[in-house]
Design a protein around this motif. Structure first.
Motif, PDB file in Angstrom:
ATOM      1  N   LEU A 196      -3.846 133.968  28.521  1.00 12.71           N
ATOM      2  CA  LEU A 196      -3.209 133.086  29.487  1.00 12.71           C
ATOM      3  C   LEU A 196      -3.254 133.703  30.881  1.00 12.71           C
ATOM      4  O   LEU A 196      -3.632 133.042  31.846  1.00 12.71           O
ATOM      5  CB  LEU A 196      -1.752 132.796  29.090  1.00 12.71           C
ATOM      6  N   SER A 241      -6.689 133.482  32.274  1.00 14.69           N
ATOM      7  CA  SER A 241      -7.118 132.133  32.664  1.00 14.69           C
ATOM      8  C   SER A 241      -6.416 131.644  33.929  1.00 14.69           C
ATOM      9  O   SER A 241      -6.983 130.875  34.687  1.00 14.69           O
ATOM     10  CB  SER A 241      -6.876 131.146  31.518  1.00 14.69           C
ATOM     11  N   ILE A 242      -5.203 132.095  34.175  1.00 12.94           N
ATOM     12  CA  ILE A 242      -4.429 131.624  35.330  1.00 12.94           C
ATOM     13  C   ILE A 242      -4.609 132.538  36.541  1.00 12.94           C
ATOM     14  O   ILE A 242      -4.739 132.064  37.666  1.00 12.94           O
ATOM     15  CB  ILE A 242      -2.921 131.550  34.970  1.00 12.94           C
ATOM     16  N   ASP A 275      -0.633 133.179  41.588  1.00  9.88           N
ATOM     17  CA  ASP A 275       0.092 132.741  40.397  1.00  9.88           C
ATOM     18  C   ASP A 275       0.877 133.864  39.725  1.00  9.88           C
ATOM     19  O   ASP A 275       1.849 133.602  39.034  1.00  9.88           O
ATOM     20  CB  ASP A 275      -0.886 132.115  39.398  1.00  9.88           C
ATOM     21  N   ARG A 286       2.887 126.945  38.280  1.00  6.96           N
ATOM     22  CA  ARG A 286       1.700 126.709  37.435  1.00  6.96           C
ATOM     23  C   ARG A 286       1.672 127.681  36.249  1.00  6.96           C
ATOM     24  O   ARG A 286       1.424 127.284  35.117  1.00  6.96           O
ATOM     25  CB  ARG A 286       0.441 126.865  38.292  1.00  6.96           C
ATOM     26  N   GLU A 345       4.571 126.778  33.756  1.00 11.53           N
ATOM     27  CA  GLU A 345       4.223 125.626  32.912  1.00 11.53           C
ATOM     28  C   GLU A 345       3.208 126.003  31.841  1.00 11.53           C
ATOM     29  O   GLU A 345       3.315 125.579  30.688  1.00 11.53           O
ATOM     30  CB  GLU A 345       3.689 124.483  33.784  1.00 11.53           C
ATOM     31  N   ALA A 346       2.221 126.813  32.202  1.00 15.94           N
ATOM     32  CA  ALA A 346       1.214 127.239  31.231  1.00 15.94           C
ATOM     33  C   ALA A 346       1.842 128.113  30.146  1.00 15.94           C
ATOM     34  O   ALA A 346       1.524 127.970  28.963  1.00 15.94           O
ATOM     35  CB  ALA A 346       0.081 127.981  31.928  1.00 15.94           C
ATOM     36  N   GLY A 365       3.734 125.982  27.893  1.00 17.47           N
ATOM     37  CA  GLY A 365       2.803 125.149  27.127  1.00 17.47           C
ATOM     38  C   GLY A 365       2.227 125.839  25.907  1.00 17.47           C
ATOM     39  O   GLY A 365       1.929 125.186  24.910  1.00 17.47           O
TER      40      GLY A 365
END
Length: 157
Positions: free
Chosen positions: A56, A59-60, A120, A136, A139-140, A143
């Motif tokens: 994660l 990716s962010i 981020d 962002r 939220e990820a 999620g």
């Protein structure tokens, strides 16, 4: 590792966390406890992550962290250091803090929106042991049901 993480955070030794491999031990007081978290923050700005958490983060915010060498009883644990440290992100006029010769004690932090925009996962120069994330990232993380994180809202003006 705690000492090396602090040296890195405060700019005393930028190589401290990278100079060796760290041996981790979890739940030394009660071996029956499981390590159910995806993120361990005890050594901030060094984080111990599961592969799920690292994916994660990768990716962010791939530019915000660097890998470090750790050995853990859990083979899925990886070490990273949050490397993105922003200068000018701390809003001195709106934040509440006390200033001492060795640094600040921050009670209420307000960030400068224009400085943190586009980041981020990051740290701020005046409070280098704390790690800040964007909506962002939040939220990820929610999620994918990332465990081990507590979020506290910080204003950015």
């Amino acid at each position: 590792m705690h000492e090396a993480a602090e040296q890195y955070a405060f700019g005393k030794d930028a190589t401290a966390v990278f100079s060796r491999q760290y041996e981790l031990e979890f739940n030394s007081d009660d071996k029956r406890k499981k390590d159910g978290a995806d993120v361990f923050t005890f050594f901030k700005p060094v984080l111990i992550l599961t592969s799920k958490a690292r994916e994660l983060l990768k990716s962010i915010a791939p530019e915000s962290f660097l890998d470090i060498h750790v050995r853990s009883p859990n083979p899925d644990h990886l070490g990273v250091v949050v490397d993105a440290k922003l200068v000018g992100a701390f809003n001195r006029e709106l934040s509440e803090f006390d200033e001492y010769p060795n640094g600040l004690v921050v009670y209420k932090l307000v960030l400068n929106r224009l400085v943190v925009q586009g980041y981020d996962v990051f740290r701020v120069d005046e409070n280098p042991l704390s790690i800040y994330v964007s909506d962002r990232f939040l939220e990820a993380a929610e999620g994918v049901d990332l465990k081990g994180l507590d979020f506290k809202e910080v204003r950015a003006l």
